[in-house]
Design an enzyme around this catalytic site. Sequence first.
Site: not given
Length: 553
Positions: A366-368, A383, A448
């Site tokens: 999980d990421t932005i 990121i 992401m």
Amino acid sequence: MEAEKKYCATTSVGTNPLALNGMVTTPHHLATQAGLAILRKGGNAVDAAIASAAVLAVVYPQMCTPGGDSFWLISQGRSGEVKALNASGRAGKKASIDFYRAQGLNKIPPHGWLAANTVPGAVSGWDEAHRFSREVLGSKISWRELLDDAIAYAQEGCPVSTSLARWTSIDTDPGDIEYRCLQRFPEFARIFLKEGRPLRTGDILRQPDLARTLSLLADHGAREFYEGRIAKAIADDMERHGGLLSLEDFARHHADWQEPLSVEYRGLRAYNCPPNSQGMASLEILNILNRFDVKSLGEGSADYYHVIIEATKEAFLDRDAYLTDPDFADIPLDRLLSEAHGRLQASRIDMAQASGPKALLEPKGDTIWLGTTDKDGNCVSLIQSIFHDFGSAIIPGGTGVLLQNRGSYFSLDPAHVNCLMPGKRTFHTLTPAMLFKDGRPWLIYGSMGGEGQPQTQAALVTRIVDFGMTPQEAVSAPRWLYGRSWGAPSNDVKMEGRVPSSVTEELTKRGHPVTIVDDYIDIMGHAGAILLHENGVMQGATDPRSDGLAAGW
């Protein structure tokens, strides 16, 4: 483009916003507005990125928090110099294979105190980027100003977004103890359940403990997180619950400036972060595709999807064989990113048949992704992540800091390239990207989505470069995912239902295990992009799969 010169301000989702003075795109509209406000105050793209990242760490806790890691690409002004910033944390000094084996474990658990075995690096990234902004770019924006909006949203509350509500519901499933049921951790339940139920869209999420933590950072600087009261509170909580991070581990942490990796694609230059980032895989895919006439295949055709999926498999073979902390292993990057290696990989692709099954791809993470640009030509691709949704689910009491579980991706096999060792950085999926034209930034992009990041980056580049799509068209177009972002390991090919049945049927005939999923589903990642036109116009895009906004002025 002459008609576009008249645009000096615009905000929009899904309509190719255009601007002259600056652009911000993030997966949450409040974060975008925070970055844009900094640009309007005279801040630069780096300042805007920090402010946006801080807000995301409050309003998007299922994807990122101050307890996670980050990787940056920063292009300085119109000179085109590119710098990479690695703000990922290292394993604690007590984190060893022997320790986990003594607990009867064959792998590191995905949640709990034993999953939080690496120091969070994100705050050190904000700090280093701020120092760069002040000392190199001459910014007058203060550290506190960059955190003001994040503090306000933590203290006063923010409406729960669609994505946050969805993942809170999924991750409080009492029937999935291994990957879900996070309400079993008391601090998680106290903050992310409302009257015993998961958060719903439109609920108000207030995080006063996190507001106090961010206020301490604003008043005393980032070292408060690594040497002061915040670090002590986290380390004390770890000690009480048998965790592995100590105050000494936090004090030793530092982010690192690095030289980015790059390859040529269609006369352009693609940049990404070096190991321990999987940026090498993103670049290998482009290096392979550069040996094919992708345009002649037809965008959205079975051939188009097939060749990118097969290129991804080739790149992932190298990634999984070599990627780890380069301080602990030799990684032959020059060979892996060479034209000769790209030709060899391309020669192994059979356009009529999918290659055989590979090792199952583990779920990650999980990421932005966010992008910012300013009128002076500074650009940021960033990121920030906590690995799985809600990371380790551990929130040390009184801090409000949700800790990542990135270190759970270490292997407990001492022969594995990514085996756990004290002080080591783990394999990271985070891959911020830039594409340069004639030595200048041209496309700022990323997504992401764990395994999906290199694949989505390939989709954006081919659709914009080879097929002439606008950034928003490229981001919104149907996507696919080989492997997993969340959940159990798998090697199927998930395709959005918008892909024509004739295409999916042909892919199945070629041996791809196709699974049809919902349109605009967020397992495909939350992508974004900013295209920089020669006349100075900036063109942004955000993902309809997210709660995002691209905005400029």
